[in-house]
Design an enzyme around this catalytic site. Sequence first.
Site, PDB file in Angstrom:
ATOM      1  N   HIS A   1      -1.308  -0.058  -9.751  1.00  0.00           N
ATOM      2  CA  HIS A   1      -1.936  -1.035  -8.687  1.00  0.00           C
ATOM      3  C   HIS A   1      -2.545  -2.229  -9.590  1.00  0.00           C
ATOM      4  O   HIS A   1      -3.766  -2.425  -9.183  1.00  0.00           O
ATOM      5  CB  HIS A   1      -2.924  -0.224  -7.844  1.00  0.00           C
ATOM      6  CG  HIS A   1      -3.249  -0.967  -6.788  1.00  0.00           C
ATOM      7  ND1 HIS A   1      -3.921  -0.258  -5.358  1.00  0.00           N
ATOM      8  CD2 HIS A   1      -2.963  -2.237  -6.220  1.00  0.00           C
ATOM      9  CE1 HIS A   1      -3.574  -1.273  -4.571  1.00  0.00           C
ATOM     10  NE2 HIS A   1      -3.343  -2.367  -4.693  1.00  0.00           N
TER      11      HIS A   1
ATOM     12  N   GLU B   1      -4.037   7.199  -4.816  1.00  0.00           N
ATOM     13  CA  GLU B   1      -4.259   6.642  -6.078  1.00  0.00           C
ATOM     14  C   GLU B   1      -5.777   7.137  -6.589  1.00  0.00           C
ATOM     15  O   GLU B   1      -6.737   7.117  -5.791  1.00  0.00           O
ATOM     16  CB  GLU B   1      -4.358   5.227  -6.124  1.00  0.00           C
ATOM     17  CG  GLU B   1      -3.205   4.654  -5.519  1.00  0.00           C
ATOM     18  CD  GLU B   1      -3.124   3.163  -5.431  1.00  0.00           C
ATOM     19  OE1 GLU B   1      -3.781   2.447  -5.674  1.00  0.00           O
ATOM     20  OE2 GLU B   1      -1.973   2.618  -4.740  1.00  0.00           O
TER      21      GLU B   1
ATOM     22  N   ARG C   1       0.727  -1.104  -0.052  1.00  0.00           N
ATOM     23  CA  ARG C   1      -0.029   0.017  -0.002  1.00  0.00           C
ATOM     24  C   ARG C   1       0.814   1.068  -0.013  1.00  0.00           C
ATOM     25  O   ARG C   1       1.968   1.321   0.719  1.00  0.00           O
ATOM     26  CB  ARG C   1      -0.840   0.117   1.415  1.00  0.00           C
ATOM     27  CG  ARG C   1      -2.100  -0.887   1.319  1.00  0.00           C
ATOM     28  CD  ARG C   1      -3.061  -0.480   0.313  1.00  0.00           C
ATOM     29  NE  ARG C   1      -4.152  -1.598   0.043  1.00  0.00           N
ATOM     30  CZ  ARG C   1      -4.397  -2.428  -0.656  1.00  0.00           C
ATOM     31  NH1 ARG C   1      -3.269  -2.906  -1.412  1.00  0.00           N
ATOM     32  NH2 ARG C   1      -5.384  -3.310  -0.472  1.00  0.00           N
TER      33      ARG C   1
HETATM   34  C1  GLV Z   1      -4.466  -5.310  -3.831  1.00  0.00           C
HETATM   35  O1  GLV Z   1      -3.924  -4.400  -3.667  1.00  0.00           O
HETATM   36  C2  GLV Z   1      -5.216  -6.203  -2.811  1.00  0.00           C
HETATM   37  O2  GLV Z   1      -5.181  -5.829  -1.707  1.00  0.00           O
HETATM   38  O3  GLV Z   1      -5.758  -7.275  -3.099  1.00  0.00           O
END
Ligand code: GLV
Length: 320
Positions: free
Chosen positions: A286, A267, A238
Amino acid sequence: MKPYVFISRKLPEDAIAMLKEKYTVEMWDKEDVPVPYDVLLQETRKADAILTMLSEPVNEEVLKAGEKLKIVANMAVGYDNVDVETAKRLGITVTNTPDVLNDSTADLTFALVLAAARRMVEAAEFVKEGNWKSWSPLLLAGQDVHHKTIGIVGMGNIGKTVAKRAAGFDMEILYHNRSRKPDAEQELGAQYVSFAELLKRSDFVVCLTPLTEETRDLFNRNAFRIMKDQAVFVNASRGPVVNENDLYEALKAGEIAAAGLDVFAEEPIGANHPLLELKNVVAMPHIGSASMETRYAMMKLCAENIDLILSEEQPKTPVN
Ligand code: GLV
Ligand code: GLV
Protein backbone atom coordinates in the site's frame (compact mmCIF):
# COMPACT_ATOMS: atom_id res chain seq x y z
CA MET A 1 -6.58 26.67 26.84
CA LYS A 2 -5.21 25.93 23.40
CA PRO A 3 -7.19 23.50 21.26
CA TYR A 4 -5.97 19.90 21.47
CA VAL A 5 -4.88 18.06 18.35
CA PHE A 6 -4.23 14.31 18.39
CA ILE A 7 -2.21 12.73 15.58
CA SER A 8 -2.66 8.98 15.33
CA ARG A 9 0.85 8.19 14.07
CA LYS A 10 4.33 9.56 14.63
CA LEU A 11 4.88 12.14 11.90
CA PRO A 12 8.11 14.06 11.26
CA GLU A 13 8.46 17.16 13.44
CA ASP A 14 8.91 19.51 10.49
CA ALA A 15 5.60 18.37 9.00
CA ILE A 16 3.66 19.40 12.11
CA ALA A 17 5.68 22.42 13.28
CA MET A 18 2.88 24.79 12.24
CA LEU A 19 0.33 22.90 14.35
CA LYS A 20 2.68 22.80 17.33
CA GLU A 21 3.12 26.56 17.28
CA LYS A 22 -0.60 27.17 17.64
CA TYR A 23 -2.07 24.14 19.36
CA THR A 24 -1.41 21.51 21.98
CA VAL A 25 -0.37 18.55 19.86
CA GLU A 26 0.05 14.94 20.93
CA MET A 27 1.09 12.10 18.65
CA TRP A 28 0.95 8.35 18.96
CA ASP A 29 4.67 7.80 19.31
CA LYS A 30 5.21 4.95 16.87
CA GLU A 31 5.83 5.17 13.17
CA ASP A 32 5.18 1.59 12.14
CA VAL A 33 2.48 0.51 14.58
CA PRO A 34 -1.06 1.85 14.43
CA VAL A 35 -2.48 3.49 17.52
CA PRO A 36 -4.39 0.97 19.69
CA TYR A 37 -8.12 1.49 19.45
CA ASP A 38 -8.56 2.31 23.14
CA VAL A 39 -5.87 5.00 22.92
CA LEU A 40 -7.57 6.50 19.87
CA LEU A 41 -10.84 6.54 21.75
CA GLN A 42 -9.33 8.08 24.86
CA GLU A 43 -7.41 10.76 22.93
CA THR A 44 -10.44 11.62 20.82
CA ARG A 45 -12.40 12.36 24.02
CA LYS A 46 -10.05 15.28 24.68
CA ALA A 47 -9.49 16.38 21.10
CA ASP A 48 -10.70 19.35 19.09
CA ALA A 49 -9.09 17.79 16.03
CA ILE A 50 -7.69 14.40 15.09
CA LEU A 51 -5.31 13.65 12.24
CA THR A 52 -5.79 10.01 11.28
CA MET A 53 -4.34 7.37 8.96
CA LEU A 54 -6.32 4.97 6.77
CA SER A 55 -5.45 2.23 9.27
CA GLU A 56 -7.66 3.80 11.95
CA PRO A 57 -11.34 2.92 12.24
CA VAL A 58 -12.94 6.30 12.84
CA ASN A 59 -16.32 4.78 13.55
CA GLU A 60 -19.44 5.95 15.35
CA GLU A 61 -18.01 5.13 18.78
CA VAL A 62 -14.88 7.20 18.16
CA LEU A 63 -16.82 10.11 16.70
CA LYS A 64 -19.29 10.11 19.58
CA ALA A 65 -16.43 10.02 22.08
CA GLY A 66 -15.17 13.27 20.59
CA GLU A 67 -17.41 15.64 22.48
CA LYS A 68 -15.37 18.66 21.37
CA LEU A 69 -14.27 17.15 18.10
CA LYS A 70 -14.56 19.49 15.10
CA ILE A 71 -12.49 17.77 12.45
CA VAL A 72 -11.13 14.42 11.35
CA ALA A 73 -8.28 15.09 8.91
CA ASN A 74 -7.67 11.73 7.24
CA MET A 75 -4.27 11.41 5.62
CA ALA A 76 -5.45 9.64 2.47
CA VAL A 77 -7.65 10.37 -0.50
CA GLY A 78 -9.81 7.38 0.43
CA TYR A 79 -11.95 7.73 3.54
CA ASP A 80 -13.77 4.42 3.81
CA ASN A 81 -12.21 4.09 7.28
CA VAL A 82 -14.27 7.06 8.48
CA ASP A 83 -18.00 6.94 9.19
CA VAL A 84 -18.70 10.10 7.22
CA GLU A 85 -22.48 9.94 7.69
CA THR A 86 -22.20 9.91 11.47
CA ALA A 87 -19.60 12.68 11.37
CA LYS A 88 -21.98 14.77 9.33
CA ARG A 89 -24.81 14.16 11.76
CA LEU A 90 -22.57 15.21 14.65
CA GLY A 91 -21.36 18.32 12.82
CA ILE A 92 -17.80 17.04 12.54
CA THR A 93 -15.92 17.95 9.37
CA VAL A 94 -14.03 15.17 7.59
CA THR A 95 -11.22 16.08 5.21
CA ASN A 96 -9.07 13.92 2.92
CA THR A 97 -5.99 14.57 0.78
CA PRO A 98 -7.07 14.56 -2.85
CA ASP A 99 -5.09 15.90 -5.81
CA VAL A 100 -1.72 16.30 -4.10
CA LEU A 101 -1.24 12.56 -4.62
CA ASN A 102 -2.60 12.13 -8.15
CA ASP A 103 0.72 11.97 -9.97
CA SER A 104 2.56 9.82 -7.43
CA THR A 105 -0.30 7.33 -7.18
CA ALA A 106 -0.67 7.21 -10.96
CA ASP A 107 3.09 6.58 -11.28
CA LEU A 108 2.91 3.63 -8.89
CA THR A 109 -0.22 2.30 -10.59
CA PHE A 110 1.43 2.43 -13.98
CA ALA A 111 4.57 0.89 -12.52
CA LEU A 112 2.40 -2.07 -11.44
CA VAL A 113 1.05 -2.33 -14.99
CA LEU A 114 4.60 -2.48 -16.33
CA ALA A 115 5.97 -4.70 -13.58
CA ALA A 116 3.20 -7.28 -13.91
CA ALA A 117 3.25 -7.26 -17.73
CA ARG A 118 7.02 -7.44 -18.07
CA ARG A 119 7.49 -9.77 -15.08
CA MET A 120 9.94 -7.34 -13.53
CA VAL A 121 9.77 -8.52 -9.94
CA GLU A 122 10.00 -12.16 -10.94
CA ALA A 123 12.97 -11.28 -13.16
CA ALA A 124 14.73 -9.31 -10.43
CA GLU A 125 14.34 -12.24 -8.04
CA PHE A 126 15.60 -14.60 -10.72
CA VAL A 127 18.84 -12.62 -11.02
CA LYS A 128 19.30 -12.16 -7.28
CA GLU A 129 18.80 -15.87 -6.67
CA GLY A 130 21.62 -16.68 -9.09
CA ASN A 131 19.39 -18.41 -11.63
CA TRP A 132 20.61 -16.50 -14.68
CA LYS A 133 22.72 -19.00 -16.63
CA SER A 134 22.45 -17.66 -20.16
CA TRP A 135 20.53 -15.26 -22.31
CA SER A 136 17.75 -17.09 -24.06
CA PRO A 137 15.11 -16.09 -26.57
CA LEU A 138 12.05 -16.36 -24.38
CA LEU A 139 13.65 -16.01 -20.97
CA LEU A 140 11.12 -14.18 -18.78
CA ALA A 141 9.31 -12.92 -21.83
CA GLY A 142 6.20 -11.05 -20.77
CA GLN A 143 3.61 -9.00 -22.57
CA ASP A 144 3.80 -5.62 -24.23
CA VAL A 145 2.06 -2.67 -22.65
CA HIS A 146 2.35 -0.16 -25.50
CA HIS A 147 -0.42 -0.15 -28.10
CA LYS A 148 -2.62 -2.38 -25.94
CA THR A 149 -5.98 -1.56 -24.38
CA ILE A 150 -6.23 -0.31 -20.82
CA GLY A 151 -9.55 -0.26 -18.96
CA ILE A 152 -9.75 2.09 -16.01
CA VAL A 153 -12.47 1.40 -13.47
CA GLY A 154 -12.93 4.59 -11.44
CA MET A 155 -12.10 7.62 -13.57
CA GLY A 156 -11.50 10.15 -10.83
CA ASN A 157 -8.48 12.40 -10.75
CA ILE A 158 -6.07 9.51 -10.23
CA GLY A 159 -7.75 7.55 -13.02
CA LYS A 160 -7.33 10.47 -15.41
CA THR A 161 -3.69 10.79 -14.43
CA VAL A 162 -3.17 7.08 -15.18
CA ALA A 163 -4.94 7.62 -18.53
CA LYS A 164 -2.42 10.35 -19.38
CA ARG A 165 0.42 7.90 -18.81
CA ALA A 166 -1.40 5.28 -20.90
CA ALA A 167 -1.75 7.80 -23.74
CA GLY A 168 2.03 8.20 -23.68
CA PHE A 169 2.29 4.45 -24.24
CA ASP A 170 -0.03 4.70 -27.27
CA MET A 171 -2.71 2.68 -25.52
CA GLU A 172 -6.39 2.55 -26.32
CA ILE A 173 -8.14 3.86 -23.21
CA LEU A 174 -11.49 2.56 -21.97
CA TYR A 175 -13.09 3.60 -18.72
CA HIS A 176 -16.05 2.88 -16.53
CA ASN A 177 -17.30 5.26 -13.89
CA ARG A 178 -20.55 6.25 -12.21
CA SER A 179 -20.60 9.45 -14.26
CA ARG A 180 -19.18 10.23 -17.68
CA LYS A 181 -15.96 12.27 -17.80
CA PRO A 182 -16.14 14.46 -20.92
CA ASP A 183 -12.75 16.03 -20.20
CA ALA A 184 -11.03 12.62 -20.24
CA GLU A 185 -12.91 11.73 -23.41
CA GLN A 186 -11.91 14.93 -25.19
CA GLU A 187 -8.38 15.37 -23.92
CA LEU A 188 -7.23 11.75 -23.75
CA GLY A 189 -9.55 9.98 -26.15
CA ALA A 190 -10.87 7.78 -23.35
CA GLN A 191 -14.01 5.83 -24.29
CA TYR A 192 -16.81 5.27 -21.80
CA VAL A 193 -18.00 1.65 -21.79
CA SER A 194 -20.07 -0.59 -19.53
CA PHE A 195 -18.22 -2.54 -16.84
CA ALA A 196 -18.73 -5.81 -18.73
CA GLU A 197 -17.46 -4.37 -22.00
CA LEU A 198 -14.41 -2.95 -20.26
CA LEU A 199 -13.61 -6.37 -18.79
CA LYS A 200 -14.07 -8.04 -22.13
CA ARG A 201 -11.94 -5.68 -24.21
CA SER A 202 -9.11 -4.64 -21.89
CA ASP A 203 -5.62 -6.12 -21.83
CA PHE A 204 -5.01 -4.22 -18.60
CA VAL A 205 -7.82 -3.76 -16.11
CA VAL A 206 -6.91 -1.09 -13.58
CA CYS A 207 -9.03 -0.58 -10.49
CA LEU A 208 -9.06 2.89 -8.92
CA THR A 209 -12.59 3.04 -7.65
CA PRO A 210 -13.27 4.02 -4.02
CA LEU A 211 -14.55 1.34 -1.64
CA THR A 212 -18.28 1.73 -1.10
CA GLU A 213 -21.13 -0.71 -0.56
CA GLU A 214 -21.60 -0.77 -4.37
CA THR A 215 -17.96 -1.53 -5.17
CA ARG A 216 -17.26 -4.12 -2.47
CA ASP A 217 -16.43 -7.44 -4.19
CA LEU A 218 -16.85 -5.81 -7.61
CA PHE A 219 -13.99 -7.89 -8.98
CA ASN A 220 -15.32 -11.36 -8.33
CA ARG A 221 -15.35 -14.71 -10.08
CA ASN A 222 -17.74 -13.48 -12.71
CA ALA A 223 -15.62 -10.41 -13.50
CA PHE A 224 -12.41 -12.41 -13.81
CA ARG A 225 -14.17 -14.90 -16.09
CA ILE A 226 -15.16 -12.14 -18.50
CA MET A 227 -11.58 -10.84 -18.71
CA LYS A 228 -9.21 -12.08 -21.39
CA ASP A 229 -6.94 -15.00 -20.53
CA GLN A 230 -4.00 -12.68 -21.13
CA ALA A 231 -5.42 -9.84 -19.02
CA VAL A 232 -3.37 -8.18 -16.32
CA PHE A 233 -5.34 -6.91 -13.33
CA VAL A 234 -4.05 -4.02 -11.24
CA ASN A 235 -5.61 -2.79 -8.00
CA ALA A 236 -4.45 0.47 -6.45
CA SER A 237 -7.65 1.49 -4.66
CA ARG A 238 -8.85 -0.65 -1.75
CA GLY A 239 -8.51 -4.37 -1.16
CA PRO A 240 -12.14 -5.23 -0.44
CA VAL A 241 -13.14 -4.11 -3.97
CA VAL A 242 -11.64 -7.45 -4.98
CA ASN A 243 -12.68 -10.89 -3.89
CA GLU A 244 -9.23 -12.25 -3.20
CA ASN A 245 -10.27 -15.90 -3.25
CA ASP A 246 -11.76 -15.43 -6.70
CA LEU A 247 -8.64 -13.56 -7.87
CA TYR A 248 -6.46 -16.38 -6.59
CA GLU A 249 -8.54 -18.98 -8.41
CA ALA A 250 -8.55 -16.96 -11.63
CA LEU A 251 -4.76 -16.55 -11.59
CA LYS A 252 -4.17 -20.16 -10.70
CA ALA A 253 -6.53 -21.44 -13.39
CA GLY A 254 -5.01 -19.15 -16.03
CA GLU A 255 -8.28 -17.25 -16.47
CA ILE A 256 -6.16 -14.09 -16.30
CA ALA A 257 -2.40 -13.72 -16.73
CA ALA A 258 -1.11 -11.64 -13.84
CA ALA A 259 -1.96 -9.16 -11.12
CA GLY A 260 -0.29 -6.09 -9.64
CA LEU A 261 -1.68 -5.32 -6.21
CA ASP A 262 -0.94 -2.37 -3.96
CA VAL A 263 -3.84 -3.09 -1.61
CA PHE A 264 -5.35 -6.11 0.14
CA ALA A 265 -8.61 -7.01 1.83
CA GLU A 266 -6.93 -7.06 5.24
CA GLU A 267 -3.73 -5.14 5.61
CA PRO A 268 -0.97 -5.79 6.36
CA ILE A 269 -0.63 -9.23 4.78
CA GLY A 270 1.97 -11.74 5.92
CA ALA A 271 4.28 -13.90 3.82
CA ASN A 272 1.78 -16.77 4.05
CA HIS A 273 -0.97 -14.93 2.12
CA PRO A 274 -2.13 -17.29 -0.67
CA LEU A 275 -1.70 -14.68 -3.42
CA LEU A 276 2.01 -14.48 -2.63
CA GLU A 277 2.48 -18.13 -3.67
CA LEU A 278 1.88 -17.08 -7.25
CA LYS A 279 4.79 -15.90 -9.39
CA ASN A 280 2.44 -13.84 -11.52
CA VAL A 281 1.47 -11.61 -8.59
CA VAL A 282 3.35 -8.40 -7.90
CA ALA A 283 2.49 -7.26 -4.38
CA MET A 284 3.21 -3.87 -2.83
CA PRO A 285 2.54 -2.76 0.77
CA HIS A 286 0.00 0.00 0.00
CA ILE A 287 2.56 2.55 -1.19
CA GLY A 288 0.59 4.26 -3.97
CA SER A 289 1.24 7.79 -2.76
CA ALA A 290 4.49 7.00 -0.97
CA SER A 291 7.03 9.42 -2.35
CA MET A 292 8.69 11.74 0.16
CA GLU A 293 7.36 14.79 -1.65
CA THR A 294 3.79 13.56 -1.79
CA ARG A 295 3.62 12.21 1.75
CA TYR A 296 4.85 15.59 3.03
CA ALA A 297 2.26 17.35 0.88
CA MET A 298 -0.46 15.12 2.36
CA MET A 299 0.67 15.85 5.93
CA LYS A 300 0.78 19.56 5.20
CA LEU A 301 -2.73 19.49 3.74
CA CYS A 302 -4.05 17.70 6.84
CA ALA A 303 -2.39 20.31 9.08
CA GLU A 304 -3.84 23.16 7.01
CA ASN A 305 -7.34 21.70 7.15
CA ILE A 306 -7.09 21.38 10.93
CA ASP A 307 -5.80 24.93 11.29
CA LEU A 308 -8.59 26.28 9.08
CA ILE A 309 -11.34 24.50 11.01
CA LEU A 310 -9.91 25.52 14.39
CA SER A 311 -9.78 29.11 13.06
CA GLU A 312 -13.46 28.80 12.05
CA GLU A 313 -12.66 29.01 8.37
CA GLN A 314 -13.52 26.74 5.46
CA PRO A 315 -11.28 23.67 5.08
CA LYS A 316 -9.53 23.13 1.75
CA THR A 317 -10.67 19.58 1.06
CA PRO A 318 -13.82 18.58 2.98
CA VAL A 319 -15.57 15.34 2.03
CA ASN A 320 -18.83 16.04 3.88
C1 GLV B 1 -4.31 5.72 -0.07
O1 GLV B 1 -4.68 4.61 -0.28
C2 GLV B 1 -5.15 6.87 -0.07
O2 GLV B 1 -6.39 6.71 -0.07
O3 GLV B 1 -4.62 7.97 -0.06
C1 GLV C 1 -12.11 -11.91 0.20
O1 GLV C 1 -11.00 -12.36 0.23
C2 GLV C 1 -12.46 -10.57 -0.24
O2 GLV C 1 -11.54 -9.79 -0.53
O3 GLV C 1 -13.63 -10.27 -0.34
